[in-house]
Design an enzyme around this catalytic site. Structure first.
Site, PDB file in Angstrom:
ATOM      1  N   ASN A  11       1.501   3.464  11.175  1.00 51.57           N
ATOM      2  CA  ASN A  11       0.660   3.936  12.286  1.00 51.57           C
ATOM      3  C   ASN A  11       1.031   3.159  13.552  1.00 51.57           C
ATOM      4  O   ASN A  11       1.664   2.112  13.488  1.00 51.57           O
ATOM      5  CB  ASN A  11      -0.832   3.716  11.971  1.00 51.57           C
ATOM      6  CG  ASN A  11      -1.132   2.268  11.563  1.00 51.57           C
ATOM      7  OD1 ASN A  11      -1.008   1.920  10.384  1.00 51.57           O
ATOM      8  ND2 ASN A  11      -1.489   1.436  12.516  1.00 51.57           N
ATOM      9  N   SER A  35       0.826  -1.225   0.000  1.00 55.26           N
ATOM     10  CA  SER A  35       0.000   0.000   0.000  1.00 55.26           C
ATOM     11  C   SER A  35       0.851   1.262   0.000  1.00 55.26           C
ATOM     12  O   SER A  35       1.677   1.465   0.888  1.00 55.26           O
ATOM     13  CB  SER A  35      -0.898   0.035   1.247  1.00 55.26           C
ATOM     14  OG  SER A  35      -1.809  -1.024   1.230  1.00 55.26           O
ATOM     15  N   MET A  64      -1.689  -7.448   7.158  1.00 55.58           N
ATOM     16  CA  MET A  64      -2.676  -8.359   6.569  1.00 55.58           C
ATOM     17  C   MET A  64      -2.181  -8.979   5.262  1.00 55.58           C
ATOM     18  O   MET A  64      -2.984  -9.380   4.420  1.00 55.58           O
ATOM     19  CB  MET A  64      -3.979  -7.602   6.300  1.00 55.58           C
ATOM     20  CG  MET A  64      -4.532  -6.829   7.481  1.00 55.58           C
ATOM     21  SD  MET A  64      -5.900  -5.754   6.983  1.00 55.58           S
ATOM     22  CE  MET A  64      -6.099  -4.768   8.473  1.00 55.58           C
ATOM     23  N   SER A  65      -0.860  -9.031   5.071  1.00 56.97           N
ATOM     24  CA  SER A  65      -0.330  -9.546   3.804  1.00 56.97           C
ATOM     25  C   SER A  65       0.983 -10.268   4.042  1.00 56.97           C
ATOM     26  O   SER A  65       1.275 -10.675   5.157  1.00 56.97           O
ATOM     27  CB  SER A  65      -0.105  -8.377   2.825  1.00 56.97           C
ATOM     28  OG  SER A  65       0.948  -7.542   3.290  1.00 56.97           O
ATOM     29  N   HIS A  81      -3.173   0.723  -4.407  1.00 58.49           N
ATOM     30  CA  HIS A  81      -2.568  -0.341  -5.213  1.00 58.49           C
ATOM     31  C   HIS A  81      -2.910  -0.095  -6.673  1.00 58.49           C
ATOM     32  O   HIS A  81      -4.078  -0.142  -7.056  1.00 58.49           O
ATOM     33  CB  HIS A  81      -3.109  -1.718  -4.781  1.00 58.49           C
ATOM     34  CG  HIS A  81      -2.631  -2.177  -3.441  1.00 58.49           C
ATOM     35  ND1 HIS A  81      -1.800  -3.258  -3.271  1.00 58.49           N
ATOM     36  CD2 HIS A  81      -2.866  -1.694  -2.199  1.00 58.49           C
ATOM     37  CE1 HIS A  81      -1.548  -3.422  -1.979  1.00 58.49           C
ATOM     38  NE2 HIS A  81      -2.179  -2.495  -1.313  1.00 58.49           N
ATOM     39  N   TYR A 139      -8.140 -11.255   2.482  1.00 56.63           N
ATOM     40  CA  TYR A 139      -9.388 -10.595   2.919  1.00 56.63           C
ATOM     41  C   TYR A 139     -10.244 -10.088   1.761  1.00 56.63           C
ATOM     42  O   TYR A 139     -11.424  -9.768   1.942  1.00 56.63           O
ATOM     43  CB  TYR A 139      -9.110  -9.462   3.919  1.00 56.63           C
ATOM     44  CG  TYR A 139      -8.346  -8.268   3.376  1.00 56.63           C
ATOM     45  CD1 TYR A 139      -8.916  -7.386   2.472  1.00 56.63           C
ATOM     46  CD2 TYR A 139      -7.040  -8.015   3.803  1.00 56.63           C
ATOM     47  CE1 TYR A 139      -8.208  -6.286   1.983  1.00 56.63           C
ATOM     48  CE2 TYR A 139      -6.323  -6.926   3.324  1.00 56.63           C
ATOM     49  CZ  TYR A 139      -6.919  -6.071   2.410  1.00 56.63           C
ATOM     50  OH  TYR A 139      -6.228  -4.991   1.930  1.00 56.63           O
ATOM     51  N   GLU A 140      -9.653  -9.990   0.563  1.00 55.25           N
ATOM     52  CA  GLU A 140     -10.446  -9.580  -0.594  1.00 55.25           C
ATOM     53  C   GLU A 140     -11.350 -10.712  -1.086  1.00 55.25           C
ATOM     54  O   GLU A 140     -12.178 -10.511  -1.973  1.00 55.25           O
ATOM     55  CB  GLU A 140      -9.528  -9.126  -1.731  1.00 55.25           C
ATOM     56  CG  GLU A 140      -8.769  -7.838  -1.429  1.00 55.25           C
ATOM     57  CD  GLU A 140      -7.778  -7.499  -2.528  1.00 55.25           C
ATOM     58  OE1 GLU A 140      -8.196  -6.874  -3.519  1.00 55.25           O
ATOM     59  OE2 GLU A 140      -6.593  -7.857  -2.407  1.00 55.25           O
ATOM     60  N   HIS A 173      -4.925  -9.865  -1.546  1.00 64.23           N
ATOM     61  CA  HIS A 173      -5.051 -10.199  -0.125  1.00 64.23           C
ATOM     62  C   HIS A 173      -6.128 -11.264   0.090  1.00 64.23           C
ATOM     63  O   HIS A 173      -7.142 -11.275  -0.611  1.00 64.23           O
ATOM     64  CB  HIS A 173      -5.447  -8.956   0.695  1.00 64.23           C
ATOM     65  CG  HIS A 173      -4.512  -7.799   0.549  1.00 64.23           C
ATOM     66  ND1 HIS A 173      -4.567  -6.946  -0.518  1.00 64.23           N
ATOM     67  CD2 HIS A 173      -3.500  -7.346   1.345  1.00 64.23           C
ATOM     68  CE1 HIS A 173      -3.632  -6.008  -0.382  1.00 64.23           C
ATOM     69  NE2 HIS A 173      -2.970  -6.236   0.731  1.00 64.23           N
ATOM     70  N   ALA A 208       2.853  -2.106   4.164  1.00 60.24           N
ATOM     71  CA  ALA A 208       2.532  -1.093   5.170  1.00 60.24           C
ATOM     72  C   ALA A 208       2.062  -1.859   6.405  1.00 60.24           C
ATOM     73  O   ALA A 208       1.258  -2.782   6.283  1.00 60.24           O
ATOM     74  CB  ALA A 208       1.427  -0.188   4.651  1.00 60.24           C
ATOM     75  N   HIS A 224      -7.301   3.779   6.754  1.00 54.81           N
ATOM     76  CA  HIS A 224      -6.419   3.480   5.616  1.00 54.81           C
ATOM     77  C   HIS A 224      -5.821   4.751   5.006  1.00 54.81           C
ATOM     78  O   HIS A 224      -4.724   4.712   4.439  1.00 54.81           O
ATOM     79  CB  HIS A 224      -7.192   2.683   4.553  1.00 54.81           C
ATOM     80  CG  HIS A 224      -6.314   2.136   3.465  1.00 54.81           C
ATOM     81  ND1 HIS A 224      -5.378   1.147   3.689  1.00 54.81           N
ATOM     82  CD2 HIS A 224      -6.214   2.453   2.146  1.00 54.81           C
ATOM     83  CE1 HIS A 224      -4.747   0.875   2.547  1.00 54.81           C
ATOM     84  NE2 HIS A 224      -5.223   1.644   1.602  1.00 54.81           N
TER      85      HIS A 224
END
Length: 273
Positions: A237, A32, A213-214, A63, A87-88, A85, A115, A248
């Site tokens: 963050n 990201s 998450m990746s 992306h 989650y997609e 991902h 990220a 995000h």
């Protein structure tokens, strides 16, 4: 590994070769807000994911969703501007499909970037972190299912998931670029929710320094395929419970702020690898 899957890898690789993507040696997965690095490649060939047979399509903001081939740091590279991902809603074999295709095209080194949220209390947004190891806390593994011994071993050794020599090289590149760099363990979860403060306390207790998450599925498949891996996180963050809320937009904003440092570090690494 199903025959159809192996055929789809070959088909994608043949398509990309036909487009002039010959003999890349380094693969880059740009997370990201970090995709701009691919634009530094000279004589680039860029192909949108939707045009590549078998490729999924990236749906996440920040992306670009294309594969870029060109020269970076004196080497031919294949750079993914945006990843896929779990989650997609993609199966892990789809999430990791590009790694298989890169291997089929001849890459020997994979550089994964992401990220991530800072869990280590000494980290600040904008820090870059060498990934020294990871914890797969997703509850899934991309190697579950049939195994083809010609593609990789049934039981993959993850003792050195992130090449130690590459870690040292990133340290040296950071020093020569005047960058302070952190190091730590990347803790991978599925998302798409950010973690709860209680989950972050658990992750810290379990030895995680950054959370995201990746990356984990791609690194597992890269090791299965016999690739050497380097990993860099951009801490965007403070993790949940360490700041008032998470969004995000902040992720994209912080990666934009540090992109020049990030680009110079990765370019230098690619040149010396």
């Amino acid at each position: 590994m199903e025959k159809e899957y192996l055929e789809s890898i070959s088909k994608a690789a043949a398509y990309l070769k036909d487009k002039g993507m010959e003999k890349p040696v380094v693969g880059l997965i740009l997370g990201s807000g970090l995709g701009e690095l691919a634009e530094e490649a000279t004589n680039p060939v860029a192909i949108p994911y939707e045009n590549i047979p078998g490729f999924p399509v990236s749906t996440v903001e920040g992306h670009a969703g294309q594969l870029v081939y060109g020269e970076l740091g004196g080497k031919m590279v294949l750079a993914m501007q945006g990843r896929f991902h779990f989650y997609e809603g993609y199966a892990l074999e789809d999430v990791t499909f590009p790694v298989r295709v890169m291997k089929a095209l001849g890459i020997e080194t994979l550089v994964v970037t992401n990220a991530a949220g800072g869990v280590n209390t000494s980290f600040n947004p904008g820090d870059l972190m060498i990934i020294t190891d990871h914890v797969n806390f997703t509850g899934v593994n991309p190697l579950i299912g049939k195994n083809d011994p010609e593609v990789g071993p049934r039981f993959t050794d993850m003792t050195e998931a992130y090449d130690k020599g590459y870690q040292q090289l990133i340290r040296e590149c950071a020093q020569s670029n005047g960058l302070e760099i952190k190091e730590g363990v990347y803790f991978g979860l599925t998302g798409p929710t950010y973690e709860t403060p209680a989950e972050i306390r658990m992750i810290r207790t379990m030895g995680g320094d950054a959370v995201g998450m990746s990356t984990v599925p791609e690194v597992i498949v890269a090791k299965h395929a016999g690739l050497k891996v380097a990993g860099i996180s951009c801490i965007t963050n403070y993790a949940a419970g360490m700041q008032s809320n998470l969004n995000h937009n902040e992720v994209v904003e912080v990666t934009t702020r540090v992109k020049e440092s990030f680009k110079s570090l990765v370019k230098d690494f690619v040149a010396k690898v």
